[in-house]
Scaffold this motif. Structure first.
Motif, short mmCIF file in Angstrom:
data_model
loop_
_atom_site.label_atom_id
_atom_site.label_comp_id
_atom_site.label_asym_id
_atom_site.label_seq_id
_atom_site.Cartn_x
_atom_site.Cartn_y
_atom_site.Cartn_z
N LEU A 211 2.21 30.39 52.69
CA LEU A 211 1.87 29.54 53.89
C LEU A 211 1.71 30.17 55.11
CD1 LEU A 211 5.07 26.99 53.30
CD2 LEU A 211 2.75 26.51 52.84
N ASP A 212 0.40 29.87 55.83
CA ASP A 212 -0.07 30.42 57.06
C ASP A 212 0.77 29.69 57.94
OD1 ASP A 212 -1.47 32.33 55.40
OD2 ASP A 212 -3.44 31.09 55.57
N ARG A 213 0.39 30.22 59.19
CA ARG A 213 0.90 29.52 60.65
C ARG A 213 0.58 28.11 60.64
NH1 ARG A 213 -0.74 34.14 64.69
NH2 ARG A 213 -1.99 34.78 62.93
N GLY A 214 1.56 27.27 60.76
CA GLY A 214 1.16 25.81 60.86
C GLY A 214 0.90 25.10 59.93
N GLU A 215 0.79 25.87 58.59
CA GLU A 215 0.58 25.27 57.16
C GLU A 215 1.87 24.51 56.67
OE1 GLU A 215 -1.79 26.35 53.23
OE2 GLU A 215 -1.05 28.01 54.44
N GLU A 216 1.72 23.49 56.10
CA GLU A 216 2.77 22.99 55.49
C GLU A 216 2.55 22.81 53.92
OE1 GLU A 216 3.45 19.17 58.34
OE2 GLU A 216 1.60 19.01 56.99
N GLY A 217 3.64 22.89 53.25
CA GLY A 217 3.43 22.85 51.77
C GLY A 217 4.77 22.26 51.17
N CYS A 218 4.72 22.10 49.78
CA CYS A 218 6.33 21.76 49.10
C CYS A 218 5.82 22.30 47.74
CB CYS A 218 6.07 20.19 48.95
SG CYS A 218 4.80 19.52 47.85
N PHE A 219 7.23 22.28 47.16
CA PHE A 219 7.32 22.48 45.67
C PHE A 219 8.43 21.52 45.25
CE2 PHE A 219 10.15 25.31 48.29
CZ PHE A 219 11.30 25.18 47.77
N THR A 220 8.27 21.39 43.89
CA THR A 220 9.03 20.63 43.19
C THR A 220 10.06 21.33 42.19
OG1 THR A 220 7.67 19.00 43.38
CG2 THR A 220 9.45 18.69 41.67
N LEU A 221 11.27 21.15 42.19
CA LEU A 221 12.16 21.78 41.13
C LEU A 221 12.50 20.90 40.20
CD1 LEU A 221 14.41 23.46 43.94
CD2 LEU A 221 12.42 24.46 42.90
N THR A 222 12.05 21.31 39.02
CA THR A 222 12.18 20.43 37.73
C THR A 222 13.61 20.56 37.09
OG1 THR A 222 11.25 21.68 36.32
CG2 THR A 222 9.77 19.88 37.47
N SER A 223 14.07 19.70 36.00
CA SER A 223 15.14 19.76 35.15
C SER A 223 16.37 20.09 36.20
CB SER A 223 15.12 20.68 34.23
OG SER A 223 13.75 20.40 33.37
N LEU A 224 16.73 19.13 37.08
CA LEU A 224 17.74 19.47 38.03
C LEU A 224 18.69 18.21 38.03
CD1 LEU A 224 18.74 21.60 39.90
CD2 LEU A 224 17.40 20.71 41.75
N SER A 225 19.78 18.32 37.45
CA SER A 225 20.76 16.98 37.43
C SER A 225 21.71 17.35 38.56
CB SER A 225 21.38 17.10 36.06
OG SER A 225 20.33 17.00 34.92
N LEU A 226 21.47 16.46 39.47
CA LEU A 226 22.41 16.41 40.76
C LEU A 226 23.15 15.16 40.81
CD1 LEU A 226 20.20 17.86 43.59
CD2 LEU A 226 21.62 19.07 42.14
N MET A 227 24.50 15.15 41.36
CA MET A 227 25.22 13.73 41.24
C MET A 227 24.85 13.05 42.58
SD MET A 227 28.78 15.29 39.82
CE MET A 227 28.98 16.71 40.98
N THR A 228 24.63 12.15 42.77
CA THR A 228 24.15 11.28 43.84
C THR A 228 25.43 11.04 44.78
OG1 THR A 228 24.45 9.14 42.84
CG2 THR A 228 22.31 9.92 42.73
N GLY A 229 25.18 11.03 46.20
CA GLY A 229 26.14 11.11 47.17
C GLY A 229 26.67 12.49 47.36
N VAL A 230 26.42 13.49 46.64
CA VAL A 230 27.04 14.91 46.68
C VAL A 230 26.20 15.53 47.56
CG1 VAL A 230 27.96 16.74 45.48
CG2 VAL A 230 28.26 14.64 44.54
N SER A 231 26.75 16.45 48.56
CA SER A 231 26.07 17.49 49.31
C SER A 231 25.94 18.51 48.89
CB SER A 231 27.27 17.57 50.49
OG SER A 231 26.32 18.49 51.60
N TYR A 232 24.40 19.16 48.59
CA TYR A 232 23.87 20.16 48.03
C TYR A 232 23.19 21.10 49.42
CZ TYR A 232 24.63 18.08 43.64
OH TYR A 232 25.38 17.67 42.36
N SER A 233 22.94 22.17 49.11
CA SER A 233 22.16 23.00 49.85
C SER A 233 20.95 23.79 49.09
CB SER A 233 23.05 24.15 50.69
OG SER A 233 24.17 23.46 51.48
N VAL A 234 19.95 23.97 49.86
CA VAL A 234 18.87 24.47 49.31
C VAL A 234 18.62 25.99 49.86
CG1 VAL A 234 16.30 24.52 48.83
CG2 VAL A 234 17.64 22.51 48.47
N ARG A 235 18.34 27.13 49.23
CA ARG A 235 18.40 28.15 49.99
C ARG A 235 16.86 28.89 49.44
NH1 ARG A 235 23.04 32.24 50.50
NH2 ARG A 235 23.28 31.17 52.13
N VAL A 236 15.92 29.06 50.57
CA VAL A 236 14.62 29.64 50.17
C VAL A 236 14.71 31.15 50.64
CG1 VAL A 236 12.36 29.41 50.79
CG2 VAL A 236 13.79 27.47 50.44
N ILE A 237 14.36 31.94 49.84
CA ILE A 237 14.05 33.37 50.26
C ILE A 237 12.74 33.95 50.06
CG2 ILE A 237 14.73 35.62 49.64
CD1 ILE A 237 17.44 34.70 48.70
#
Length: 170
Positions: free
Chosen positions: A131-157
């Motif tokens: 990502l360059d300055r001002g650029e937007e992007g996204c990524f999708t993490l697959t096969s992830l079973s999360l419980m609805t209503g529960v608080s999670y955190s995402v850490r990007v390195i």
């Protein structure tokens, strides 16, 4: 007797010449070794200076990295987590090295992802995967079973080692 006297003078003159020559040889050896040590110290000094400069440039680049989480969406039907990011820092070429998903209340990891594929919001893959300055992007993490209503955190390195966290409720 006269001959002995003359031989003694010549002998004394030779010893004086040999002392002078040995002093010149010794002095030139000391000067040569001094120059060798000087050039070695100078090369080591410039090598350390170069390493320090590279380390400082790397640390400064790391400090200039800023990623803003625009939106995090969990699709429970597909078990996918999509993370939308914006490079709001002052440096280009931010790469995503590792992504951790963990419970935000106790820090227990749920899953770790290495080098997720960055895409534009329209789904087209970002060619250089940064990502360059001002650029937007996204990524999708697959096969992830999360419980609805529960608080999670995402850490990007990032590739430079910067860490960015975001908390969401699935």
């Amino acid at each position: 007797m006269q001959l002995k006297k003359k031989l003694g003078i010549v002998w004394k003159k030779r010893s004086a010449v040999s002392v002078a020559i040995s002093n010149v040889i010794l002095a030139s050896a000391v000067i040569t070794v001094s120059f060798v040590v000087l050039f070695w110290a100078q090369s080591k000094s410039s090598a350390y200076n170069q390493q320090f400069s590279e380390a400082m440039d790397s640390d400064i680049a790391k400090l200039k990295e800023r990623l803003a989480f625009e939106y995090v969406y969990y699709d429970k039907d597909k078990s996918n987590l999509t993370v939308y990011l914006l490079n709001c820092g002052t440096i280009d070429n931010i790469t995503i090295k590792t992504v951790y998903v963990y419970f935000s209340n106790n820090g227990t990891p749920v899953k770790v992802f290495s080098s997720p594929i960055l895409t534009h919001f329209n789904g087209a893959q970002i060619e250089d995967q940064d990502l360059d300055r001002g650029e937007e992007g996204c990524f999708t993490l697959t096969s992830l079973s999360l419980m609805t209503g529960v608080s999670y955190s995402v850490r990007v390195i990032t590739g430079r080692g910067s860490t960015f966290d975001y908390t969401f409720i699935a």
